[in-house]
Design a protein around this motif. Structure first.
Motif, PDB file in Angstrom:
ATOM      1  N   PHE A 292       0.852  -1.180   0.000  1.00 31.04           N
ATOM      2  CA  PHE A 292       0.000   0.000   0.000  1.00 31.04           C
ATOM      3  C   PHE A 292       0.896   1.241   0.000  1.00 31.04           C
ATOM      4  O   PHE A 292       2.082   1.171   0.348  1.00 31.04           O
ATOM      5  CB  PHE A 292      -0.919   0.020   1.233  1.00 31.04           C
ATOM      6  N   ALA A 293       0.310   2.368  -0.369  1.00 33.21           N
ATOM      7  CA  ALA A 293       1.035   3.641  -0.341  1.00 33.21           C
ATOM      8  C   ALA A 293       0.098   4.734   0.144  1.00 33.21           C
ATOM      9  O   ALA A 293      -1.111   4.704  -0.135  1.00 33.21           O
ATOM     10  CB  ALA A 293       1.594   3.994  -1.713  1.00 33.21           C
ATOM     11  N   ILE A 294       0.665   5.678   0.871  1.00 30.21           N
ATOM     12  CA  ILE A 294      -0.108   6.808   1.402  1.00 30.21           C
ATOM     13  C   ILE A 294       0.610   8.097   1.022  1.00 30.21           C
ATOM     14  O   ILE A 294       1.830   8.206   1.164  1.00 30.21           O
ATOM     15  CB  ILE A 294      -0.250   6.717   2.938  1.00 30.21           C
ATOM     16  N   LEU A 295      -0.157   9.057   0.521  1.00 30.03           N
ATOM     17  CA  LEU A 295       0.362  10.404   0.264  1.00 30.03           C
ATOM     18  C   LEU A 295      -0.120  11.317   1.381  1.00 30.03           C
ATOM     19  O   LEU A 295      -1.322  11.555   1.530  1.00 30.03           O
ATOM     20  CB  LEU A 295      -0.132  10.929  -1.091  1.00 30.03           C
ATOM     21  N   LEU A 296       0.828  11.787   2.182  1.00 35.11           N
ATOM     22  CA  LEU A 296       0.512  12.800   3.190  1.00 35.11           C
ATOM     23  C   LEU A 296       0.626  14.146   2.501  1.00 35.11           C
ATOM     24  O   LEU A 296       1.734  14.633   2.248  1.00 35.11           O
ATOM     25  CB  LEU A 296       1.479  12.686   4.378  1.00 35.11           C
ATOM     26  N   ASN A 297      -0.490  14.733   2.166  1.00 32.46           N
ATOM     27  CA  ASN A 297      -0.526  15.871   1.260  1.00 32.46           C
ATOM     28  C   ASN A 297       0.203  17.095   1.796  1.00 32.46           C
ATOM     29  O   ASN A 297       0.815  17.834   1.041  1.00 32.46           O
ATOM     30  CB  ASN A 297      -1.978  16.229   0.936  1.00 32.46           C
ATOM     31  N   ALA A 298       0.138  17.329   3.083  1.00 37.15           N
ATOM     32  CA  ALA A 298       0.786  18.515   3.658  1.00 37.15           C
ATOM     33  C   ALA A 298       1.237  18.190   5.073  1.00 37.15           C
ATOM     34  O   ALA A 298       0.442  17.775   5.912  1.00 37.15           O
ATOM     35  CB  ALA A 298      -0.176  19.702   3.671  1.00 37.15           C
ATOM     36  N   ILE A 299       2.536  18.350   5.315  1.00 39.87           N
ATOM     37  CA  ILE A 299       3.073  18.145   6.653  1.00 39.87           C
ATOM     38  C   ILE A 299       3.975  19.323   6.992  1.00 39.87           C
ATOM     39  O   ILE A 299       4.727  19.822   6.151  1.00 39.87           O
ATOM     40  CB  ILE A 299       3.865  16.826   6.751  1.00 39.87           C
ATOM     41  N   GLY A 300       3.866  19.769   8.228  1.00 35.31           N
ATOM     42  CA  GLY A 300       4.687  20.905   8.651  1.00 35.31           C
ATOM     43  C   GLY A 300       6.104  20.515   8.977  1.00 35.31           C
ATOM     44  O   GLY A 300       7.042  21.267   8.738  1.00 35.31           O
ATOM     45  N   ASP A 301       6.297  19.300   9.550  1.00 34.03           N
ATOM     46  CA  ASP A 301       7.631  18.823   9.904  1.00 34.03           C
ATOM     47  C   ASP A 301       7.624  17.305   9.849  1.00 34.03           C
ATOM     48  O   ASP A 301       6.564  16.660   9.825  1.00 34.03           O
ATOM     49  CB  ASP A 301       8.031  19.323  11.289  1.00 34.03           C
ATOM     50  N   PRO A 302       8.805  16.665   9.861  1.00 38.92           N
ATOM     51  CA  PRO A 302       8.877  15.201   9.750  1.00 38.92           C
ATOM     52  C   PRO A 302       8.164  14.468  10.877  1.00 38.92           C
ATOM     53  O   PRO A 302       7.772  13.308  10.714  1.00 38.92           O
ATOM     54  CB  PRO A 302      10.387  14.931   9.767  1.00 38.92           C
ATOM     55  N   GLN A 303       8.008  15.096  12.031  1.00 38.21           N
ATOM     56  CA  GLN A 303       7.373  14.416  13.155  1.00 38.21           C
ATOM     57  C   GLN A 303       5.923  14.034  12.841  1.00 38.21           C
ATOM     58  O   GLN A 303       5.404  13.068  13.397  1.00 38.21           O
ATOM     59  CB  GLN A 303       7.440  15.305  14.400  1.00 38.21           C
ATOM     60  N   GLN A 304       5.267  14.808  11.989  1.00 34.39           N
ATOM     61  CA  GLN A 304       3.898  14.464  11.628  1.00 34.39           C
ATOM     62  C   GLN A 304       3.854  13.142  10.875  1.00 34.39           C
ATOM     63  O   GLN A 304       2.948  12.319  11.081  1.00 34.39           O
ATOM     64  CB  GLN A 304       3.275  15.576  10.791  1.00 34.39           C
ATOM     65  N   ALA A 305       4.806  12.908   9.989  1.00 39.44           N
ATOM     66  CA  ALA A 305       4.867  11.625   9.282  1.00 39.44           C
ATOM     67  C   ALA A 305       5.155  10.497  10.268  1.00 39.44           C
ATOM     68  O   ALA A 305       4.580   9.397  10.163  1.00 39.44           O
ATOM     69  CB  ALA A 305       5.930  11.678   8.194  1.00 39.44           C
ATOM     70  N   ASN A 306       6.043  10.738  11.223  1.00 37.40           N
ATOM     71  CA  ASN A 306       6.313   9.730  12.253  1.00 37.40           C
ATOM     72  C   ASN A 306       5.047   9.407  13.040  1.00 37.40           C
ATOM     73  O   ASN A 306       4.744   8.243  13.332  1.00 37.40           O
ATOM     74  CB  ASN A 306       7.385  10.240  13.219  1.00 37.40           C
ATOM     75  N   ALA A 307       4.301  10.436  13.403  1.00 32.64           N
ATOM     76  CA  ALA A 307       3.092  10.242  14.205  1.00 32.64           C
ATOM     77  C   ALA A 307       2.077   9.386  13.458  1.00 32.64           C
ATOM     78  O   ALA A 307       1.424   8.501  14.037  1.00 32.64           O
ATOM     79  CB  ALA A 307       2.502  11.594  14.577  1.00 32.64           C
ATOM     80  N   ILE A 308       1.919   9.631  12.169  1.00 31.85           N
ATOM     81  CA  ILE A 308       0.954   8.852  11.379  1.00 31.85           C
ATOM     82  C   ILE A 308       1.429   7.409  11.235  1.00 31.85           C
ATOM     83  O   ILE A 308       0.630   6.469  11.286  1.00 31.85           O
ATOM     84  CB  ILE A 308       0.742   9.519  10.015  1.00 31.85           C
ATOM     85  N   ALA A 309       2.751   7.195  11.090  1.00 31.67           N
ATOM     86  CA  ALA A 309       3.272   5.832  11.020  1.00 31.67           C
ATOM     87  C   ALA A 309       3.012   5.083  12.327  1.00 31.67           C
ATOM     88  O   ALA A 309       2.620   3.900  12.327  1.00 31.67           O
ATOM     89  CB  ALA A 309       4.768   5.861  10.707  1.00 31.67           C
ATOM     90  N   PHE A 310       3.214   5.751  13.456  1.00 25.61           N
ATOM     91  CA  PHE A 310       2.914   5.127  14.750  1.00 25.61           C
ATOM     92  C   PHE A 310       1.413   4.833  14.879  1.00 25.61           C
ATOM     93  O   PHE A 310       1.003   3.813  15.458  1.00 25.61           O
ATOM     94  CB  PHE A 310       3.360   6.025  15.896  1.00 25.61           C
ATOM     95  N   ARG A 311       0.591   5.743  14.343  1.00 28.02           N
ATOM     96  CA  ARG A 311      -0.854   5.525  14.390  1.00 28.02           C
ATOM     97  C   ARG A 311      -1.230   4.263  13.605  1.00 28.02           C
ATOM     98  O   ARG A 311      -2.079   3.463  14.034  1.00 28.02           O
ATOM     99  CB  ARG A 311      -1.583   6.738  13.818  1.00 28.02           C
TER     100      ARG A 311
END
Length: 934
Positions: A567-586
């Motif tokens: 699967f693949a996910i496009l995170l359309n807008a993130i302010g900093d890398p921590q947001q991508a980390n948070a979604i991966a943990f979610r």
């Protein structure tokens, strides 16, 4: 027109000058007995300078002025000083009467200086020729007068025609001497008048003066008129010569009377050759043009005509002319203009217009232009046809476009337009809906570029194209619907990559400030679910995974199934890398709960790779590649985790690809070596066998087998590599046995991977290799790890039994480090256990450590198998193994792995290996039956 004050000033000056002349004459200068004559000459000089003055500019052309008559009379009657004084009085009188002629001052000074210098030169010539004799001595007096007049005329003309232009910063007149024959005759005429007046004075015939005054006055008026005409002609000639246009005047016979400088340059024909000739004679090339006929028609109809263009070739270049013919009484005036550059520009413009018109007519796109200054809007025929309007290009108002834009698209379109006009974007590009004439809305892609005026000024106009994208968008939507993942309903790989590409383009154009990220997910152990529970359960699991992943998305994010369990996910807008980390943990958190599939609980997790979208990427495929690389790093580090991509990952992946390519090439070319590590009897430390080990040198650097052997297994290359090692080892050992029959060598061991055991032809391969090397089957030992056996224990046990039946012995390698079941172990036909070096190393760490080794030895006795200890590095380890009852060993204490030549030297030497320490052994440490069993 002179004012009253000027008349007063002239009168005052005349009175003062005349009075001064009387005073000087009474006092003896220039001659005391000629008071009346001298005063009369002064008064006459003032009158001639003011009343009968020559037109302005006469002195500048070297023309004779009426004051010359008085100056010459004074020179003959009273000498040079009197003539200079009289000339000076005339200059002052003219300055008082005509103050406007003093400008420019430099020209006035040169003119006055020329008069004074010419007067002095005339006096010198007059004196030198003999003019000092009696003035009444005629005709001898004629020669000095003629000489004086000639010198005066020469000096005056030279100053006016040659010196004055240089002083006044004008071009030097190289033909100044041509003015002498033109102007000199008038000086001699004036000299005759002066001689007559001198004769009247000398003879006292004053009664003749009234009779001579009227003819002299008429002659002066006629001469002044002639000078005025000459001045007008000269000014006209100067004006004509200064024109940028060429000018020629033809008389009634068609001959040239005027030919200006511009026409000389234009037609490359000098005035001297043209004047007096016909145009055809002066410029023969004109005879072949329509010009002669046009001149005749203009003269006949007495109406102006213009001939353009008129091509004309000359020796130096080809020109295009425009000739205007103005008929006049008895002739015609021709105005010539060089329009070569204009004609070329018009021709280029015409061709460009033709090309643009042809391109506009043939293009599928509609062309438009919007002038902000006049608000005029031009649309091509194709533009109007696309909207259902009459297909005729023309100008109108921009409202015919803007009023048709769909209400929902107006704001976005104006925002894109304003962004381009403000300079925020390099070009306008916006897709919006426009109302067709039939009432429907069609989708169009609008592109345009603004033209700006001077720097920092607002755009003055914008032009561009309009492309109908209705069919394409509809087809795209249909394609997106048709090719959505049918199982999960998510978008597929192609759609996801396209969205990712659009987002990357936004970042490159800096239209959106936030960054974005791509997540690449791969389910862990999904193959186990498919293989154990079936594909239907696997499909249900994928659908359930898709629904849970959707719950982790934010507004604007996109989810896609790439294929299989990816699967693949496009995170359309993130302010900093921590947001991508948070979604991966979610995502990991929602996967922690089991999935209820077909009435049972199924557990799965995901390995996730994250790559951040940055402007240095050229295309979305590069982002997907890096996210995939990060995902594989997460899977290799234990699964159920996520990794952020960095440059080192890409470098390691690139190095691995290079290593894989080199490994394939090395296997194809057999670029390997087989090294041999001796196996010794611990009691005697004599070499009784060898373990064959593969070695690879890549670009001059050795590569560890722990690196390339697993890689060969992963790439499916281990079969050919293992076959080559088996063949090399068997042939080498057979050769050593033939060369050294008394060496005491018993066997050679070869490592076999689990993938080799899965070969259906492995037994046949072993048999063929042993027979080809002329080796006894009992001399070959195959080393197999317990982990490889447990992958498929039943089939492995069958294969090992067949190998044992053939005569080959089986060693269980790295015993105790893998996972095996004792219930299976006793079923495997194993001849020896190899104690792993990690257990041997523990013999030096404490008194309780040998218990593990002792247990392995006890197990071997129970299973009736031999034992070989690996990794012996110290003499204490060797003694302890002997004490525990181990009979065979290998390690650095005895020898490192040796090349074939070095191993042969060891065999030839037939000496104990390692330090010569006394072996400490129990009574059972060495017996012949144990040696033979191994």
């Amino acid at each position: 027109m002179r004012t009253f004050s000027q008349y007063v000033r002239v009168a005052v000056f005349a009175a003062v000058a005349t009075g001064g002349a009387v005073f000087l004459a009474l006092n003896g200068w220039p001659q005391p007995d000629h008071v009346r004559e001298f005063a009369g000459l002064v008064f006459a000089a003032i009158v001639l300078a003011t009343v009968a003055a020559a037109p302005a500019g006469a002195d500048d052309r070297g023309t004779m002025t009426p004051s010359f008559v008085g100056d010459l009379c004074a020179l003959i009657l009273f000498g040079g000083n009197a003539a200079l004084g009289l000339a000076a009085i005339g200059i002052v009188a003219r300055a008082i009467a005509f103050p406007d002629r003093l400008i420019p001052l430099r020209r006035t000074v040169v003119s006055c200086g020329g008069i004074l210098i010419a007067t002095e030169a005339a006096w010198l010539a007059y004196s030198a020729i003999g003019g000092l004799v009696d003035a009444s001595a005629w005709p001898m007096q004629a020669a000095p007068i003629a000489g004086a007049v000639g010198v005066y005329a020469f000096v005056k003309i030279a100053v006016a025609e040659a010196i004055a232009p240089v002083v006044n910063d004008e071009p030097f007149n190289r033909s100044w001497m041509a003015a002498i024959p033109r102007c000199a005759p008038t000086y001699f005429v004036a000299a005759g008048i002066a001689a007559g007046l001198v004769e009247i004075v000398n003879r006292g015939a004053w009664q003749l003066l009234p009779a001579a005054a009227i003819p002299l006055f008429c002659a002066q008026r006629a001469y002044a008129a002639a000078l005025a005409r000459a001045a007008a002609d000269d000014r006209r000639r100067q004006v004509i010569d200064s024109l940028n246009q060429g000018m020629a005047v033809l008389d009634g016979a068609g001959c040239v009377t005027v030919w200006n400088d511009a026409l000389e340059r234009l037609l490359e024909c000098p005035r001297e050759r043209a004047v007096g000739c016909t145009l055809a004679s002066a410029v023969p090339a004109l005879a072949q043009t329509p010009l002669p006929r046009a001149i005749d028609e203009a003269r006949t109809s007495r109406s102006a005509r213009s001939l353009s263009p008129l091509p004309l070739s000359s020796p130096t270049r080809a020109r295009v002319l425009e000739v205007t013919i103005l008929p006049a009484a008895g002739g015609a005036t021709l105005l010539w203009l060089d329009i070569t550059e204009r004609a070329l520009a018009e021709q280029a413009l015409k061709r460009a217009e033709e090309r643009l018109t042809l391109a506009a007519e043939g293009a599928q796109d509609g062309l438009w232009e919007w002038d902000f200054r006049t608000q005029a809007f031009y649309a091509s025929g194709r533009w109007k046809a696309m909207l259902g309007l009459p297909a005729a290009a023309g100008a109108g108002k921009a409202d015919q476009w803007l009023s048709r834009v769909h209400a929902e698209d107006v704001a976005a379109f104006k925002e894109a337009l304003d962004a381009h006009l403000s300079g925020a974007t390099d070009h306008l590009e916006h897709e919006h809906r426009i109302r067709h004439e039939d009432g429907t809305y069609r989708r169009f892609l609008c592109r345009g570029v603004a033209a700006r005026g001077a720097a920092n000024q607002k755009p003055v106009r914008i032009a561009g194209s309009l492309t109908d994208t209705t069919e394409r968008v509809a087809a795209k939507e249909q394609l997106r619907t048709e090719f959505r993942d049918p199982l999960t309903g998510l978008c597929n790989r192609a759609d996801f990559v396209e969205r990712l590409g659009r987002r990357l383009a936004d970042v490159k154009r800096q239209r959106v400030g936030d960054s974005f990220a791509a997540l690449y997910l791969d389910l862990d152990r999904f193959k186990v679910v498919n293989d154990s529970l079936g594909h239907l359960v696997g499909d249900e699991l994928l659908t359930a995974v898709a629904r849970r992943l959707e719950s982790c998305l934010r507004q604007g994010d996109a989810l896609a199934r790439l294929g299989g369990d990816e699967f693949a996910i496009l995170l359309n807008a993130i302010g900093d890398p921590q947001q991508a980390n948070a979604i991966a943990f979610r995502i990991q958190k929602v996967f922690a709960d089991p999935f209820s599939i077909a009435g049972r609980e199924v557990f799965t997790s995901a390995s996730i790779g994250i790559a951040f979208g940055q402007s240095h990427y050229d295309n979305p495929e590069e982002i997907m590649r890096d996210a995939d690389t990060a995902m594989y790093h997460a899977k290799s580090r234990g699964k159920a985790r996520h990794e952020l991509f960095d440059a080192d990952m890409h470098a390691r992946t690139r190095d691995r690809l290079g290593l894989e390519n080199d490994l394939r090439q090395a296997i194809n070319n057999n670029d390997f070596e087989v090294h041999y590590q001796p196996i010794v009897l611990l009691a005697s430390r004599m070499c009784v066998g060898f373990e064959s080990l593969i070695r690879w040198t890549r670009n001059g650097e050795p590569v560890s087998p722990a690196t390339f052997v697993p890689m060969a297994e992963e790439l499916g290359l281990i079969e050919s590599l293992g076959t080559w090692v088996l063949q090399q080892a068997c042939h080498a050992f057979a050769e050593w046995q033939r060369q050294y029959p008394d060496s005491g060598l018993d066997y050679i061991t070869v490592n076999v991977s689990g993938r080799q055991l899965m070969q259906h032809s492995f037994l046949h391969l072993v048999e063929q290799t042993v027979h080809a090397a002329k080796l006894q089957p009992r001399d070959l030992r195959l080393e197999i790890t317990e982990t490889a056996l447990m992958d498929s224990p039943t089939s492995a046990a069958k294969l090992l039994s067949e190998l044992r039946d053939f005569g080959v012995k089986i060693y269980l390698d790295d015993f105790g480090t893998g996972y095996s079941s004792l219930s299976h172990l006793h079923k495997f036909p194993v001849d020896a256990l190899k104690i792993d070096r990690s257990f041997v190393r523990s013999l030096d760490l404490g008194s309780d450590r040998p218990a593990i080794v002792e247990s392995i030895l006890a197990l071997a006795r129970t299973l009736n198998t031999s034992v070989v200890a690996e990794g012996i590095e110290s003499d204490s380890q060797a003694r302890e193994l002997v004490r525990l009852g181990c009979t065979h060993a290998q390690g650095y204490l005895f020898a490192r792995p040796l090349s074939s030549a070095a191993a042969e030297q060891v065999i030839a030497a037939h000496q104990p290996l390692g330090p010569k320490a006394e072996a400490v052994a129990s009574p059972r440490a060495f017996d012949r039956t144990a040696r033979i069993a191994v």
